[in-house]
Design a protein around this motif. Structure first.
Motif, mmCIF file in Angstrom:
data_model
loop_
_atom_site.group_PDB
_atom_site.id
_atom_site.type_symbol
_atom_site.label_atom_id
_atom_site.label_comp_id
_atom_site.label_asym_id
_atom_site.label_seq_id
_atom_site.Cartn_x
_atom_site.Cartn_y
_atom_site.Cartn_z
ATOM 1 N N THR A 698 0.849 -1.184 0.000
ATOM 2 C CA THR A 698 0.000 0.000 0.000
ATOM 3 C C THR A 698 0.885 1.235 0.000
ATOM 4 N N THR A 699 0.278 2.386 -0.165
ATOM 5 C CA THR A 699 0.987 3.664 -0.065
ATOM 6 C C THR A 699 0.346 4.477 1.043
ATOM 7 N N PHE A 700 1.133 5.353 1.697
ATOM 8 C CA PHE A 700 0.604 6.158 2.800
ATOM 9 C C PHE A 700 1.542 7.335 3.019
ATOM 10 N N THR A 701 1.087 8.257 3.859
ATOM 11 C CA THR A 701 1.910 9.404 4.237
ATOM 12 C C THR A 701 2.636 9.058 5.523
ATOM 13 N N LEU A 702 3.951 9.079 5.517
ATOM 14 C CA LEU A 702 4.762 8.614 6.637
ATOM 15 C C LEU A 702 4.444 9.395 7.908
ATOM 16 N N GLU A 703 4.248 10.695 7.789
ATOM 17 C CA GLU A 703 4.022 11.523 8.974
ATOM 18 C C GLU A 703 2.717 11.164 9.678
ATOM 19 N N MET A 704 1.721 10.623 8.893
ATOM 20 C CA MET A 704 0.428 10.276 9.490
ATOM 21 C C MET A 704 0.404 8.835 9.995
ATOM 22 N N LEU A 709 -6.625 -2.624 10.391
ATOM 23 C CA LEU A 709 -7.689 -3.049 11.302
ATOM 24 C C LEU A 709 -7.201 -4.248 12.090
ATOM 25 N N ASP A 710 -7.340 -4.149 13.429
ATOM 26 C CA ASP A 710 -6.903 -5.278 14.243
ATOM 27 C C ASP A 710 -7.962 -6.374 14.210
ATOM 28 N N PRO A 711 -7.675 -7.562 14.786
ATOM 29 C CA PRO A 711 -8.644 -8.661 14.740
ATOM 30 C C PRO A 711 -10.012 -8.306 15.308
ATOM 31 N N ARG A 715 -9.510 0.270 14.310
ATOM 32 C CA ARG A 715 -8.473 0.865 13.464
ATOM 33 C C ARG A 715 -7.265 1.199 14.338
ATOM 34 N N ARG A 716 -6.104 0.731 13.952
ATOM 35 C CA ARG A 716 -4.864 1.013 14.683
ATOM 36 C C ARG A 716 -3.906 1.772 13.774
ATOM 37 N N VAL A 717 -3.175 2.702 14.331
ATOM 38 C CA VAL A 717 -2.219 3.507 13.574
ATOM 39 C C VAL A 717 -0.850 3.374 14.235
ATOM 40 N N GLN A 718 0.145 3.042 13.447
ATOM 41 C CA GLN A 718 1.520 2.928 13.920
ATOM 42 C C GLN A 718 2.300 4.105 13.365
ATOM 43 N N PHE A 739 -0.678 -6.589 14.025
ATOM 44 C CA PHE A 739 -0.914 -6.564 12.575
ATOM 45 C C PHE A 739 -1.817 -7.743 12.197
ATOM 46 N N PRO A 740 -2.776 -7.524 11.245
ATOM 47 C CA PRO A 740 -3.769 -8.566 10.923
ATOM 48 C C PRO A 740 -3.104 -9.874 10.490
ATOM 49 N N ARG A 741 -3.755 -10.996 10.882
ATOM 50 C CA ARG A 741 -3.243 -12.314 10.523
ATOM 51 C C ARG A 741 -3.341 -12.585 9.014
ATOM 52 N N ASP A 742 -4.282 -11.873 8.329
ATOM 53 C CA ASP A 742 -4.415 -12.108 6.871
ATOM 54 C C ASP A 742 -3.383 -11.324 6.060
ATOM 55 N N ASN A 743 -2.486 -10.621 6.797
ATOM 56 C CA ASN A 743 -1.409 -9.875 6.123
ATOM 57 C C ASN A 743 -1.948 -8.844 5.125
ATOM 58 N N ARG A 744 -3.022 -8.110 5.467
ATOM 59 C CA ARG A 744 -3.623 -7.110 4.571
ATOM 60 C C ARG A 744 -3.637 -5.737 5.236
ATOM 61 N N PHE A 745 -3.286 -4.716 4.453
ATOM 62 C CA PHE A 745 -3.437 -3.344 4.914
ATOM 63 C C PHE A 745 -4.873 -2.889 4.664
ATOM 64 N N THR A 746 -5.319 -1.826 5.336
ATOM 65 C CA THR A 746 -6.638 -1.255 5.031
ATOM 66 C C THR A 746 -6.535 -0.451 3.742
ATOM 67 N N ASP A 747 -7.625 -0.469 2.955
ATOM 68 C CA ASP A 747 -7.609 0.245 1.670
ATOM 69 C C ASP A 747 -7.931 1.710 1.908
#
Length: 747
Positions: A698-704, A709-711, A715-718, A739-747
């Motif tokens: 996925t892509t994201f803004t590093l500063e944010m 999504l946890d199990p 919503r969790r933010v690192q 981190f989710p067990r299905d190894n997926r980021f949120t869209d």
């Protein structure tokens, strides 16, 4: 073994190849010439192919005049086949039927009674059910056959004779047109108006070196039997007639019919030449069904004797010119009729001719016909004058003639010696009837002799003067124009001319009414569009064993991007999706997505967006969304995958960093600038793996920070991500806690 052994067919092997090649070449050349001269190409002089010439001549021999009775078509085609044209009777009947079809032939040469086909494309009835006779136009083509106007040749078995060419009172080649395919060449000539053609002939008689521009002023273009509107430019028409090759754009004639209260519909009254109405309606119905022209609502055929096709717009706010412009582009409401004036210019040599050359060939033929008919008439007059002189001598010596006939055993030589008569005169006197011996008959004979002498002087003057000959030809052409020109029934021009309105390429979205829809696609690939924006968690029905996969809000003007696991993008217009009443339709019927290929993602196309693509092997790149739009059902290959590798990730680029996670749950983060932007290809390595492959990216803004999504669905933010920051193509470190067990980021 000896190298010079004889070939088993006789003779040395080296000597047989050349004679065989020559023999095959000679036979093929003979076949080609036979096809060109005796089947496919028309004669420039009378515009007829041999089969048409034989049909008309056989009908003439059967005395099927334009004012007489009809005969069964089976009888006609049987006579043609038995006497002149030893080919299949169905081919002969088809050729005859076409000469009777007023929607195919501008000036029909056969008058048909019964079902001879129609503009819908229906075939004529069997020959035993139809009848036919000649028309006035075909009689004009054959006028003078009994006066030695043209040469005759033996028929195929030598028992009869047939004309080599017809005398042709008008330029039939251009008047009725012609088409045919020979060996290595073809011809295609549209029909024209006789009034205009004869005007051009008269001008060519007066000015033999007339310019092509002047002739095109007189003959501005074809005149098709079904009318229509010619929208070709004058420059193109002039070039086509000058070179003998070109094309004419022909459109249907249409008008707007007001229905009141702001409602309207389009009525098509004339369709292009040789377009079958039934096929045209099928094509228009198909355009409606596949929603290629969304502003077209319905098509109806209300034709009776005349053509009447009704086109209903989707709404009264549609622009009629825009609708017709799209129909002209996508259907046979506009055609391009090719001109290839390849004809037998002298009855033997095929040549691509200009309009001037074709008219010149016709006029030269008319001059030869005039000379032959005049000479024939002169010979007949000389014979008659000889007989008349003998009759007059007999009347002056009537008593002596009677005495000789009564007393002499052989009166003929006695009369010839005594009165210096010729054999013809003596024979005519002996065959004279007694009732002709009255006094008044002598006066009639002297009057006829004087008239014939005057006519003879006129014919001799005609044969001696080329100016008089062309004057007589012009006079004959004017009489023909009076018979078939614009003042006669059906002689007025039917095809008109207009400037083509240029319809710019209109985006599909501009023709579609913008309405909200909810796109629903199941796991098995059944897709539909529900009206309005329904709640995305609404319970929906699917087929047994199927379930929902993609559900999102869209609008009818949107285009959908579909990415298969094969790395190929497909494009669908949301307006073409089936309604939401049923279970929808299989997506694979709309695009050429192989049955074994799973759909990875489906999303709305947004201009200017960039997409992150990655394969299961961990290779990827960034691609502009404009570059993945597919123009065909077959889609567009963007991400290159081979072997067991499949497309794994397709996400919209948002932010300044890329995060990738492998099947080994190791995560790597690197700046987005390290990924190249490409239009297609394999890409570069995102992450390195010892075993397994890529799970998600996925892509994201590093500063944010990086979110997921946890199990428990929270919503969790690192935000502390320094531990996972590295150069692209590294192995990464184990995923953060939670981190989710299905190894997926949120869209």
């Amino acid at each position: 073994m000896s190298d010079d052994l004889d070939d088993p067919l006789g003779g040395p092997a080296a000597e047989t190849s050349e004679p065989l090649r020559r023999a095959i070449g000679e036979r093929y050349l003979t076949y080609a010439l036979s096809t060109i001269m005796h089947r496919a190409l028309p004669d420039a002089r009378d515009g007829l192919k041999p089969v048409h010439r034989r049909i008309l001549y056989a009908m003439r021999e059967l005395r099927l005049t334009s004012t007489g009775g009809f005969r069964k078509s089976a009888k006609i085609s049987g006579d043609v086949m038995g006497n002149y044209h030893p080919h299949g009777d169905s081919a002969i009947y088809d050729a005859m039927a076409r000469l009777a079809q007023d929607f195919n032939v501008r000036y029909p040469l056969v008058d048909g009674q019964g079902n001879f086909g129609n503009v819908d494309g229906d075939n004529p009835a069997a020959s035993r059910y139809t009848e036919a006779r000649l028309t006035a136009a075909s009689e004009a083509l054959m006028e003078g056959l009994n006066e030695d106007a043209v040469d005759f040749r033996d028929n195929y078995d030598g028992t009869l004779t047939e004309p080599v060419v017809m005398p042709a009172a008008f330029p039939n080649l251009l008047a009725n047109g012609s088409s045919g395919i020979a060996v290595g060449m073809a011809t295609n000539i549209p029909p024209h108006n006789i009034e205009e053609l004869i005007g051009a002939c008269l001008h060519l008689i007066k000015y033999p070196d007339a310019r092509d521009e002047t002739l095109v002023d007189l003959v501005p273009g074809p005149d098709f039997p079904g009318g229509g509107v010619i929208v070709e430019t004058r420059e193109n028409i002039l070039e086509a007639y000058r070179t003998g090759r070109g094309a004419f754009r022909l459109r249907a004639r249409w008008e707007i019919e007001d229905l009141g209260r702001g409602q309207w519909q389009i009525v098509v009254t004339e369709i292009p030449y040789q377009v079958q109405k039934s096929r045209l309606i099928e094509k228009l119905a198909e355009l409606i069904q596949i929603k290629k022209i969304p502003i077209l609502g319905d098509v109806r055929d209300e034709s009776a004797e005349d053509i009447r096709l009704v086109l209903e717009p989707r709404s009264k706010n549609v622009d009629a010119d825009l609708l017709m412009g799209m129909l002209f582009r996508n259907s046979d409401l506009e055609i391009r009729f090719s001109l290839n004036m390849n004809v037998l210019i002298d009855g033997r040599t095929p040549k691509v001719c200009s309009m001037k050359e074709v008219l010149r060939a016709f006029l030269d033929h008319r001059r030869e016909v005039l000379l032959r008919r005049s000479q024939y008439r002169l010979n007949r007059i000389d014979h008659r004058l000889e007989v008349l002189e003998g009759y007059i001598i007999a009347f002056l010596n009537l008593d002596r003639v009677i005495e000789i006939i009564r007393t002499e055993d052989e009166p003929k030589p006695v009369m010839m010696a005594e009165f210096e008569l010729t054999d013809v005169q003596a024979e005519a006197i002996l065959n004279m009837r007694l009732r002709s011996l009255r006094r008044l008959e002598e006066m009639e004979l002297r009057r006829e002799r004087d008239e014939l002498r005057a006519e003879r002087e006129g014919l001799e003057a005609l044969l001696a003067s080329e100016d008089l000959q062309w004057g007589r030809i012009a006079e004959q052409l004017r009489e023909t124009r009076k018979q078939f020109g614009k003042g006669s029934e059906g002689g007025a021009r039917r095809s008109t001319f207009a400037d083509a309105q240029i319809i710019e390429d209109v985006p599909l979205e501009a023709m579609i009414e913008r309405e909200p829809i909810t796109v629903v696609c199941s796991k098995m690939g059944w897709i539909r569009a529900m009206k309005g924006h329904i709640a995305l968690d609404t319970a929906l029905k699917f087929k047994d064993g199927d379930e929902g996969r993609f559900v999102f809000h869209a609008e009818t003007t949107d285009r959908l991007l579909i990415l298969g696991r094969n790395g190929r993008f497909y494009t669908l217009s949301a307006s073409t999706l089936p309604g939401g009443r049923g279970m929808g339709e299989p997506l694979r019927l709309m695009v050429d997505l192989p049955n074994e290929v799973e759909i990875l993602t489906m999303r709305i196309y947004r201009p200017g967006e960039r997409l992150l693509l990655a394969s299961s092997a961990g290779d990827g790149f960034i691609v502009p969304s404009d570059e993945v739009l597919a123009q065909t059902r077959g889609g567009k290959q963007v991400l290159t995958v081979r072997g067991d590798t499949v497309a794994q990730v397709c996400r919209v680029v948002r932010g300044n960093h890329v995060a990738a996670v492998g099947e080994n749950r190791k995560v790597i983060i690197f700046p987005i600038e390290e990924l190249p932007e490409m239009n297609k290809g394999k890409g570069v390595r995102l992450q390195k793996y010892k075993d397994g492959g890529l799970s998600d990216a996925t892509t994201f803004t590093l500063e944010m920070g990086l979110s997921w999504l946890d199990p428990a669905g929270r919503r969790r933010v690192q935000t502390e991500l320094d531990e996972w920051l590295a150069k692209r193509a590294g192995t990464g470190r184990m995923a953060p806690r939670g981190f989710p067990r299905d190894n997926r980021f949120t869209d």
